[in-house]
Design a protein around this motif. Structure first.
Motif, PDB file in Angstrom:
ATOM      1  N   UNK A   1       0.822  -1.202   0.000  1.00 37.43           N
ATOM      2  CA  UNK A   1       0.000   0.000   0.000  1.00 37.43           C
ATOM      3  C   UNK A   1       0.858   1.254   0.000  1.00 37.43           C
ATOM      4  N   UNK A   2       0.226   2.437   0.130  1.00 34.27           N
ATOM      5  CA  UNK A   2       0.980   3.703   0.095  1.00 34.27           C
ATOM      6  C   UNK A   2       1.960   3.862   1.248  1.00 34.27           C
ATOM      7  N   UNK A   3       1.801   3.065   2.331  1.00 36.96           N
ATOM      8  CA  UNK A   3       2.714   3.136   3.475  1.00 36.96           C
ATOM      9  C   UNK A   3       3.884   2.167   3.329  1.00 36.96           C
ATOM     10  N   UNK A   4       3.943   1.469   2.196  1.00 32.44           N
ATOM     11  CA  UNK A   4       4.995   0.480   2.013  1.00 32.44           C
ATOM     12  C   UNK A   4       4.719  -0.769   2.823  1.00 32.44           C
ATOM     13  N   UNK A   5       5.767  -1.490   3.187  1.00 29.58           N
ATOM     14  CA  UNK A   5       5.596  -2.711   3.967  1.00 29.58           C
ATOM     15  C   UNK A   5       5.127  -2.376   5.377  1.00 29.58           C
ATOM     16  N   UNK A   6       4.095  -3.074   5.823  1.00 29.09           N
ATOM     17  CA  UNK A   6       3.618  -2.918   7.201  1.00 29.09           C
ATOM     18  C   UNK A   6       3.649  -4.240   7.959  1.00 29.09           C
ATOM     19  N   UNK A   7       4.045  -5.316   7.300  1.00 35.59           N
ATOM     20  CA  UNK A   7       4.150  -6.627   7.943  1.00 35.59           C
ATOM     21  C   UNK A   7       5.200  -7.437   7.199  1.00 35.59           C
ATOM     22  N   UNK A   8       5.591  -8.568   7.793  1.00 36.09           N
ATOM     23  CA  UNK A   8       6.633  -9.424   7.201  1.00 36.09           C
ATOM     24  C   UNK A   8       7.843  -8.584   6.799  1.00 36.09           C
ATOM     25  N   UNK A   9       8.376  -7.852   7.784  1.00 30.49           N
ATOM     26  CA  UNK A   9       9.494  -6.951   7.507  1.00 30.49           C
ATOM     27  C   UNK A   9      10.819  -7.686   7.389  1.00 30.49           C
ATOM     28  N   UNK A  10      10.829  -8.967   7.752  1.00 26.58           N
ATOM     29  CA  UNK A  10      12.045  -9.764   7.620  1.00 26.58           C
ATOM     30  C   UNK A  10      11.672 -11.126   7.056  1.00 26.58           C
ATOM     31  N   UNK A  11      12.673 -11.858   6.626  1.00 27.11           N
ATOM     32  CA  UNK A  11      12.436 -13.179   6.062  1.00 27.11           C
ATOM     33  C   UNK A  11      11.932 -14.124   7.150  1.00 27.11           C
ATOM     34  N   UNK A  12      10.748 -14.752   6.969  1.00 29.08           N
ATOM     35  CA  UNK A  12      10.271 -15.703   7.983  1.00 29.08           C
ATOM     36  C   UNK A  12      11.168 -16.930   8.049  1.00 29.08           C
ATOM     37  N   UNK A  13      11.338 -17.450   9.243  1.00 28.49           N
ATOM     38  CA  UNK A  13      12.205 -18.622   9.419  1.00 28.49           C
ATOM     39  C   UNK A  13      11.454 -19.875   8.992  1.00 28.49           C
ATOM     40  N   UNK A  14      12.008 -20.663   8.076  1.00 28.36           N
ATOM     41  CA  UNK A  14      11.316 -21.873   7.607  1.00 28.36           C
ATOM     42  C   UNK A  14      11.315 -22.951   8.680  1.00 28.36           C
ATOM     43  N   UNK A  15      10.413 -23.920   8.602  1.00 32.16           N
ATOM     44  CA  UNK A  15      10.414 -25.038   9.558  1.00 32.16           C
ATOM     45  C   UNK A  15      11.742 -25.784   9.495  1.00 32.16           C
ATOM     46  N   UNK A  16      12.178 -26.255  10.639  1.00 27.86           N
ATOM     47  CA  UNK A  16      13.448 -26.974  10.692  1.00 27.86           C
ATOM     48  C   UNK A  16      13.246 -28.401  10.189  1.00 27.86           C
ATOM     49  N   UNK A  17      14.092 -28.818   9.283  1.00 32.48           N
ATOM     50  CA  UNK A  17      14.036 -30.167   8.718  1.00 32.48           C
ATOM     51  C   UNK A  17      15.400 -30.816   8.954  1.00 32.48           C
ATOM     52  N   UNK A  18      15.382 -31.903   9.728  1.00 31.38           N
ATOM     53  CA  UNK A  18      16.667 -32.527  10.052  1.00 31.38           C
ATOM     54  C   UNK A  18      17.321 -33.103   8.797  1.00 31.38           C
ATOM     55  N   UNK A  19      18.617 -33.032   8.766  1.00 28.82           N
ATOM     56  CA  UNK A  19      19.387 -33.490   7.612  1.00 28.82           C
ATOM     57  C   UNK A  19      19.230 -34.998   7.417  1.00 28.82           C
ATOM     58  N   UNK A  20      19.065 -35.409   6.166  1.00 28.92           N
ATOM     59  CA  UNK A  20      18.975 -36.829   5.855  1.00 28.92           C
ATOM     60  C   UNK A  20      17.623 -37.454   6.146  1.00 28.92           C
TER      61      UNK A  20
END
Length: 261
Positions: free
Chosen positions: A224-243
């Protein structure tokens, strides 16, 4: 006498047939009419490069379910043929997936993404559904028609533009908008619409924005005209164990855990 009357009524005039075959807010008839460049005798074949893509598409489906590839193969044929599908291209797809041509015709005539008549280099699909209409799509439509000298469903004499009013294209937050070929141009005004058309005439359509669309008022995506008002940073994805999937097997009983629910 009665048989003759029935036969006469069963064969409507070309004008009647065209009117009967039109879809709401569209110009695609549900049947085929021969034109000099679109008959069953017209030749069509995929290029060598596109045959590689054909093989790639079919490799995604079991050998006994080739018909599952009809839609992507029709899309490939349409892109090769300049944005529309002649009967010969549909017949070629039917041959490749080993089905009756009628099966392919059914798909091509059902989905509005397939054009069975020639379109211009720039295919303008103008959304006319409620949010866009309220925000001025009728003004945009009248401006396009006036500027290009065509009506809804027509193509300019130079073959550059085809205009078609369509149903919702899912960009209601940035109404009014058009889809031009694959790209969305949004937040239009009569002025920016003319600028877009003139840029296309010069062969320099505006480049898409970062998020795959281009609001023509300078905003970014749906901000909108105010620019970003939410999700101002990259959301952390769910942790998935290796392998987790190293053996290629998942126990159905634990699928939610595997999907990080």
């Amino acid at each position: 006498m009665l048989t003759a009357m029935i036969a006469k009524r069963a064969v409507p005039t070309a004008r009647t047939v065209l009117l009967m075959g039109k879809r709401s807010m569209g110009t695609a008839a549900s049947f085929h009419l021969d034109t000099p460049d679109n008959t069953v005798e017209t030749k069509f074949d995929f290029t060598i490069e596109n045959y590689k893509r054909v093989d790639s598409i079919l490799s995604k489906y079991p050998a006994n379910y080739k018909q599952a590839g009809i839609i992507p193969l029709l899309d490939l044929a349409q892109r090769q043929h300049g944005g529309w599908l002649p009967v010969a291209a549909m017949d070629k797809v039917a041959q490749i997936v080993e089905t009756d041509p009628a099966r392919v015709y059914e798909v091509a005539s059902f989905y509005t993404m397939f054009n069975r008549t020639k379109t211009g280099k720039y295919f303008l699909q103008l959304c006319g559904t409620t949010p866009c209409m309220i925000c001025g799509s009728e003004d945009i439509k009248q401006m396009i028609e006036s500027h290009l000298g065509i009506k809804n469903g027509e193509t300019t004499k130079d073959g550059l533009f085809t205009l078609l009013e369509v149903e919702c294209l899912g960009a209601c937050a940035n109404a009014p908008m058009i889809q031009m070929n694959d790209d969305y141009y949004e937040c239009l005004t009569p002025k920016t619409t003319i600028e877009l058309l003139e840029a296309c005439k010069e062969g320099k359509p505006p480049v898409m924005g970062k998020w795959g669309s281009l609001p023509m008022n300078g905003q970014v995506s749906c901000e909108g005209p105010l620019g970003k008002t939410s999700l101002l940073s990259e959301p952390e994805p769910p942790k998935v164990e290796e392998g987790r999937f190293k053996d290629g097997k998942v126990d159905p009983a634990s699928v939610k855990a595997h999907m990080a629910y």
